[in-house]
Design a protein around this motif. Structure first.
Motif, PDB file in Angstrom:
ATOM      1  N   ASP A 159      34.751 -24.610  -7.931  1.00 12.15           N
ATOM      2  CA  ASP A 159      35.918 -25.277  -7.358  1.00 12.15           C
ATOM      3  C   ASP A 159      35.531 -25.872  -6.014  1.00 12.15           C
ATOM      4  O   ASP A 159      34.731 -25.302  -5.266  1.00 12.15           O
ATOM      5  CB  ASP A 159      37.070 -24.296  -7.166  1.00 12.15           C
ATOM      6  N   VAL A 160      36.129 -27.014  -5.699  1.00 12.92           N
ATOM      7  CA  VAL A 160      35.876 -27.698  -4.435  1.00 12.92           C
ATOM      8  C   VAL A 160      37.197 -27.897  -3.717  1.00 12.92           C
ATOM      9  O   VAL A 160      38.208 -28.257  -4.330  1.00 12.92           O
ATOM     10  CB  VAL A 160      35.177 -29.056  -4.666  1.00 12.92           C
ATOM     11  N   SER A 161      37.183 -27.648  -2.422  1.00  8.73           N
ATOM     12  CA  SER A 161      38.350 -27.906  -1.574  1.00  8.73           C
ATOM     13  C   SER A 161      37.982 -28.951  -0.536  1.00  8.73           C
ATOM     14  O   SER A 161      36.890 -28.915   0.033  1.00  8.73           O
ATOM     15  CB  SER A 161      38.804 -26.619  -0.879  1.00  8.73           C
ATOM     16  N   ILE A 162      38.919 -29.869  -0.264  1.00 11.20           N
ATOM     17  CA  ILE A 162      38.710 -30.865   0.793  1.00 11.20           C
ATOM     18  C   ILE A 162      39.576 -30.565   2.005  1.00 11.20           C
ATOM     19  O   ILE A 162      39.552 -31.314   2.982  1.00 11.20           O
ATOM     20  CB  ILE A 162      38.984 -32.297   0.275  1.00 11.20           C
ATOM     21  N   GLY A 206      39.806 -27.221   3.523  1.00 11.98           N
ATOM     22  CA  GLY A 206      39.493 -25.920   4.097  1.00 11.98           C
ATOM     23  C   GLY A 206      39.969 -24.734   3.310  1.00 11.98           C
ATOM     24  O   GLY A 206      40.197 -23.661   3.873  1.00 11.98           O
ATOM     25  N   GLY A 207      40.135 -24.883   1.995  1.00 14.30           N
ATOM     26  CA  GLY A 207      40.490 -23.767   1.138  1.00 14.30           C
ATOM     27  C   GLY A 207      41.958 -23.624   0.820  1.00 14.30           C
ATOM     28  O   GLY A 207      42.349 -22.674   0.135  1.00 14.30           O
ATOM     29  N   ARG A 208      42.785 -24.553   1.271  1.00 16.18           N
ATOM     30  CA  ARG A 208      44.223 -24.490   0.926  1.00 16.18           C
ATOM     31  C   ARG A 208      44.451 -24.867  -0.532  1.00 16.18           C
ATOM     32  O   ARG A 208      45.275 -24.269  -1.218  1.00 16.18           O
ATOM     33  CB  ARG A 208      45.010 -25.423   1.837  1.00 16.18           C
ATOM     34  N   ASN A 209      43.738 -25.879  -0.990  1.00 19.55           N
ATOM     35  CA  ASN A 209      43.877 -26.359  -2.361  1.00 19.55           C
ATOM     36  C   ASN A 209      42.480 -26.520  -2.951  1.00 19.55           C
ATOM     37  O   ASN A 209      41.530 -26.887  -2.242  1.00 19.55           O
ATOM     38  CB  ASN A 209      44.618 -27.704  -2.400  1.00 19.55           C
ATOM     39  N   TRP A 210      42.385 -26.274  -4.261  1.00 20.37           N
ATOM     40  CA  TRP A 210      41.093 -26.316  -4.940  1.00 20.37           C
ATOM     41  C   TRP A 210      41.176 -27.192  -6.185  1.00 20.37           C
ATOM     42  O   TRP A 210      42.188 -27.195  -6.881  1.00 20.37           O
ATOM     43  CB  TRP A 210      40.650 -24.914  -5.342  1.00 20.37           C
ATOM     44  N   THR A 211      40.095 -27.913  -6.448  1.00 20.16           N
ATOM     45  CA  THR A 211      39.959 -28.725  -7.654  1.00 20.16           C
ATOM     46  C   THR A 211      38.671 -28.315  -8.361  1.00 20.16           C
ATOM     47  O   THR A 211      37.624 -28.161  -7.714  1.00 20.16           O
ATOM     48  CB  THR A 211      39.892 -30.220  -7.309  1.00 20.16           C
ATOM     49  N   THR A 212      38.739 -28.127  -9.666  1.00 20.88           N
ATOM     50  CA  THR A 212      37.547 -27.737 -10.414  1.00 20.88           C
ATOM     51  C   THR A 212      36.587 -28.908 -10.521  1.00 20.88           C
ATOM     52  O   THR A 212      36.965 -30.000 -10.957  1.00 20.88           O
ATOM     53  CB  THR A 212      37.931 -27.233 -11.815  1.00 20.88           C
ATOM     54  N   HIS A 229      22.866 -24.692 -10.837  1.00 17.30           N
ATOM     55  CA  HIS A 229      23.744 -25.601 -11.554  1.00 17.30           C
ATOM     56  C   HIS A 229      24.160 -26.720 -10.597  1.00 17.30           C
ATOM     57  O   HIS A 229      24.452 -26.460  -9.437  1.00 17.30           O
ATOM     58  CB  HIS A 229      24.991 -24.884 -12.054  1.00 17.30           C
ATOM     59  N   ARG A 230      24.171 -27.946 -11.086  1.00 18.41           N
ATOM     60  CA  ARG A 230      24.592 -29.080 -10.277  1.00 18.41           C
ATOM     61  C   ARG A 230      26.059 -29.387 -10.564  1.00 18.41           C
ATOM     62  O   ARG A 230      26.480 -29.458 -11.708  1.00 18.41           O
ATOM     63  CB  ARG A 230      23.731 -30.298 -10.595  1.00 18.41           C
ATOM     64  N   PHE A 231      26.830 -29.581  -9.489  1.00 21.53           N
ATOM     65  CA  PHE A 231      28.245 -29.919  -9.671  1.00 21.53           C
ATOM     66  C   PHE A 231      28.599 -31.173  -8.880  1.00 21.53           C
ATOM     67  O   PHE A 231      27.955 -31.502  -7.876  1.00 21.53           O
ATOM     68  CB  PHE A 231      29.154 -28.749  -9.278  1.00 21.53           C
ATOM     69  N   TYR A 232      29.640 -31.869  -9.354  1.00 20.82           N
ATOM     70  CA  TYR A 232      30.117 -33.103  -8.733  1.00 20.82           C
ATOM     71  C   TYR A 232      31.644 -33.119  -8.703  1.00 20.82           C
ATOM     72  O   TYR A 232      32.303 -32.618  -9.625  1.00 20.82           O
ATOM     73  CB  TYR A 232      29.661 -34.333  -9.533  1.00 20.82           C
ATOM     74  N   SER A 288      32.986 -25.226  -1.239  1.00 22.45           N
ATOM     75  CA  SER A 288      32.794 -24.997  -2.672  1.00 22.45           C
ATOM     76  C   SER A 288      32.804 -23.504  -2.937  1.00 22.45           C
ATOM     77  O   SER A 288      32.416 -22.708  -2.080  1.00 22.45           O
ATOM     78  CB  SER A 288      31.489 -25.625  -3.166  1.00 22.45           C
ATOM     79  N   ARG A 289      33.254 -23.146  -4.129  1.00 21.57           N
ATOM     80  CA  ARG A 289      33.409 -21.734  -4.507  1.00 21.57           C
ATOM     81  C   ARG A 289      32.959 -21.578  -5.954  1.00 21.57           C
ATOM     82  O   ARG A 289      33.517 -22.190  -6.861  1.00 21.57           O
ATOM     83  CB  ARG A 289      34.881 -21.334  -4.350  1.00 21.57           C
ATOM     84  N   ALA A 290      31.931 -20.762  -6.179  1.00 20.76           N
ATOM     85  CA  ALA A 290      31.342 -20.610  -7.509  1.00 20.76           C
ATOM     86  C   ALA A 290      31.832 -19.346  -8.194  1.00 20.76           C
ATOM     87  O   ALA A 290      32.154 -18.347  -7.546  1.00 20.76           O
ATOM     88  CB  ALA A 290      29.818 -20.569  -7.404  1.00 20.76           C
ATOM     89  N   MET A 291      31.864 -19.396  -9.524  1.00 24.85           N
ATOM     90  CA  MET A 291      32.176 -18.226 -10.342  1.00 24.85           C
ATOM     91  C   MET A 291      31.149 -18.137 -11.454  1.00 24.85           C
ATOM     92  O   MET A 291      30.811 -19.147 -12.075  1.00 24.85           O
ATOM     93  CB  MET A 291      33.587 -18.318 -10.932  1.00 24.85           C
ATOM     94  N   ASP A 292      30.649 -16.915 -11.728  1.00 23.13           N
ATOM     95  CA  ASP A 292      29.658 -16.776 -12.794  1.00 23.13           C
ATOM     96  C   ASP A 292      30.285 -16.248 -14.076  1.00 23.13           C
ATOM     97  O   ASP A 292      31.498 -16.001 -14.149  1.00 23.13           O
ATOM     98  CB  ASP A 292      28.465 -15.921 -12.338  1.00 23.13           C
ATOM     99  N   GLU A 293      29.464 -16.093 -15.095  1.00 23.63           N
ATOM    100  CA  GLU A 293      29.959 -15.749 -16.422  1.00 23.63           C
ATOM    101  C   GLU A 293      30.559 -14.355 -16.502  1.00 23.63           C
ATOM    102  O   GLU A 293      31.242 -14.027 -17.474  1.00 23.63           O
ATOM    103  CB  GLU A 293      28.841 -15.890 -17.445  1.00 23.63           C
ATOM    104  N   HIS A 294      30.331 -13.539 -15.479  1.00 17.21           N
ATOM    105  CA  HIS A 294      30.921 -12.201 -15.455  1.00 17.21           C
ATOM    106  C   HIS A 294      32.223 -12.156 -14.655  1.00 17.21           C
ATOM    107  O   HIS A 294      32.793 -11.081 -14.473  1.00 17.21           O
ATOM    108  CB  HIS A 294      29.915 -11.201 -14.888  1.00 17.21           C
ATOM    109  N   GLY A 295      32.673 -13.325 -14.189  1.00 17.66           N
ATOM    110  CA  GLY A 295      33.926 -13.398 -13.452  1.00 17.66           C
ATOM    111  C   GLY A 295      33.807 -13.112 -11.977  1.00 17.66           C
ATOM    112  O   GLY A 295      34.815 -13.010 -11.282  1.00 17.66           O
ATOM    113  N   TYR A 296      32.556 -12.998 -11.460  1.00 19.62           N
ATOM    114  CA  TYR A 296      32.375 -12.754 -10.034  1.00 19.62           C
ATOM    115  C   TYR A 296      32.559 -14.059  -9.266  1.00 19.62           C
ATOM    116  O   TYR A 296      31.919 -15.066  -9.557  1.00 19.62           O
ATOM    117  CB  TYR A 296      30.978 -12.191  -9.754  1.00 19.62           C
ATOM    118  N   TYR A 297      33.442 -14.033  -8.271  1.00 22.00           N
ATOM    119  CA  TYR A 297      33.712 -15.196  -7.438  1.00 22.00           C
ATOM    120  C   TYR A 297      32.952 -15.099  -6.127  1.00 22.00           C
ATOM    121  O   TYR A 297      32.765 -14.017  -5.580  1.00 22.00           O
ATOM    122  CB  TYR A 297      35.207 -15.293  -7.103  1.00 22.00           C
TER     123      TYR A 297
END
Length: 417
Positions: free
Chosen positions: A328-331, A333-339, A352-355, A369-378
């Motif tokens: 997820d990316v926020s523009i 400061g973390g109030r709102n997030w877009t995948t 992994h590359r993200f855009y 940016s905020r990453a999550m892996d396949e085990h659900g760890y944020y």
């Protein structure tokens, strides 16, 4: 506002919006002489095929290099330099700019003279030449290698102004090598063999204790990276690969594997590479590199130079637990997030590359940016990490990074309170 201050998250982002569809970039005005007139590269013959027997980057890419921070260490033979993440795309790091971390300088070893010994609690102690090793079945895997101290300077607040310096102790390459399990089985590990001690052939004689379960799982003894021989600074002719675990365990110039019944408690796993908590106690054996990400562009070394309009926000994410499934990316400061969109190969324990494509109206941004892996760890915030572990740590800082994009397109390392 500056990179050492804590910002209040009241900065608005105006009309900056996530792009809903295809974006168009205005064409240059007709009559551009770089199009209408013959240039030197059209007029004269270029170099022949043998001018550079080992290919080199273009002279116009001379700024894409590893860099160090001189005041971080007392001497460059026991120091580190940084991968220029802001200059890269995709997920593979070119061999020539993979960060370096040495404890006794780069060992220069003739592969004909190199040996790998397996001893300790084994049925048959063995010694292999490089030619012996290359006769074993081999595998190819893409893995990230991250120094445990990556982002370590940021524990107490924003410090270094550039993702090359805050996050550049990492690279991601394809390793070719032999499963460590294959070699250990050749020697025959005794039933009380519970730990492996890899040892390097460099002047520091680097050693770390590795649990036998990990050694028998996915570790490699590698001799190539990205298809060619390891570079000397990356452990030529032989190194250990410990996927998803801190880089200090990936012993370079690998010369010996000793099997024991308990950990050795060497310097690099007692006074170093442990996590000092607020109460004075230290966590040890914190091997896994947890989910982490960083926006590489825009960033302090990659400012916005084209002005308002279409903007590609790009970055990398990784996890020592496996695949990254979401970023997820926020523009703001973390109030709102877009995948964001993850593009390219999605491999376990690999970058992994993200855009995220937006239309930028020139308003200030607080990029995260905020990453999550396949085990659900944020990926946590820096304040969440500090609440759990204090500010005494150096290692394993996977907190969310914030870049402040100013109206003129310049970018600064900050934190949001």
């Amino acid at each position: 506002m500056n990179r050492r201050s804590l910002l209040k998250a009241g900065l608005t982002t105006g009309g900056a919006a996530v792009a809903a569809g295809a974006l168009t970039v205005p064409a240059q005005a007709a009559g551009d002489p770089l199009i209408t007139e013959i240039q030197d590269w059209n007029r004269y013959l270029g170099d022949g095929v043998d001018s550079a027997p080992y290919g080199l980057p273009s002279e116009f890419e001379a700024n894409v290099v590893r860099r160090n921070v001189e005041w971080l260490t007392a001497d460059p033979v026991s120091s580190i330099n940084f991968t220029p993440l802001h200059e890269l795309d995709g997920i593979i790091t070119p061999n020539g700019i993979c960060f370096e971390r040495h404890h006794g300088g780069t060992a220069q070893i003739n592969p004909a003279d190199h040996r790998l010994m397996i001893n300790g609690l084994v049925d048959t102690p063995l010694v292999f030449t490089m030619e012996d090793l290359k006769r074993f079945p081999r595998q190819n895997h893409v893995y990230f290698l991250e120094c445990a101290a990556n982002s370590g300077m940021e524990w107490r607040g924003s410090q270094l102004n550039g993702c090359q310096y805050t996050h550049g102790m990492i690279h991601n390459v394809m390793y070719t090598g032999i499963p460590l399990k294959t070699l250990l089985e050749e020697a025959g590990v005794k039933t009380n063999g519970k730990w492996v001690l890899p040892e390097g052939a460099d002047a520091s004689a680097m050693t770390r204790s590795v649990p036998i379960e990990k050694a028998m799982d996915d570790c490699l003894v590698a001799f190539k990276m990205n298809g060619e021989a390891l570079r000397p600074e990356q452990g030529y002719p032989l190194r250990l690969v410990v996927p998803g675990w801190e880089g200090n365990m990936w012993v370079k110039w690998l010369r010996r594997l000793e099997i024991g019944d308990e950990p050795w408690h060497q310097r690099e796993e007692t006074s170093k590479y442990t996590d000092l908590l607020a109460n004075g106690k230290a966590r040890r054996f914190t091997w896994v590199m947890d989910p982490k990400s960083v926006i590489t562009s825009p960033s302090p070394q990659a400012p916005i130079t084209h002005g308002k309009g279409p903007l590609v926000i790009s970055g990398v994410a990784w996890s020592g637990n496996g695949r990254i499934t979401r970023v997820d990316v926020s523009i703001d400061g973390g109030r709102n997030w877009t995948t964001a969109r993850i593009d390219g190969p999605s491999l376990s324990k690999s970058m992994h590359r993200f855009y995220l494509d937006i239309n930028w109206d020139g308003s200030p941004l607080l990029l995260q940016s905020r990453a999550m892996d396949e085990h659900g760890y944020y990926q946590p915030t820096k304040n969440e990490l500090r609440a759990a572990r204090g500010e005494n740590s150096i290692y394993h800082n996977n907190g969310i990074q914030t870049w402040h994009v100013k109206a003129d397109g310049t970018v600064e390392n900050v934190e949001v309170a």
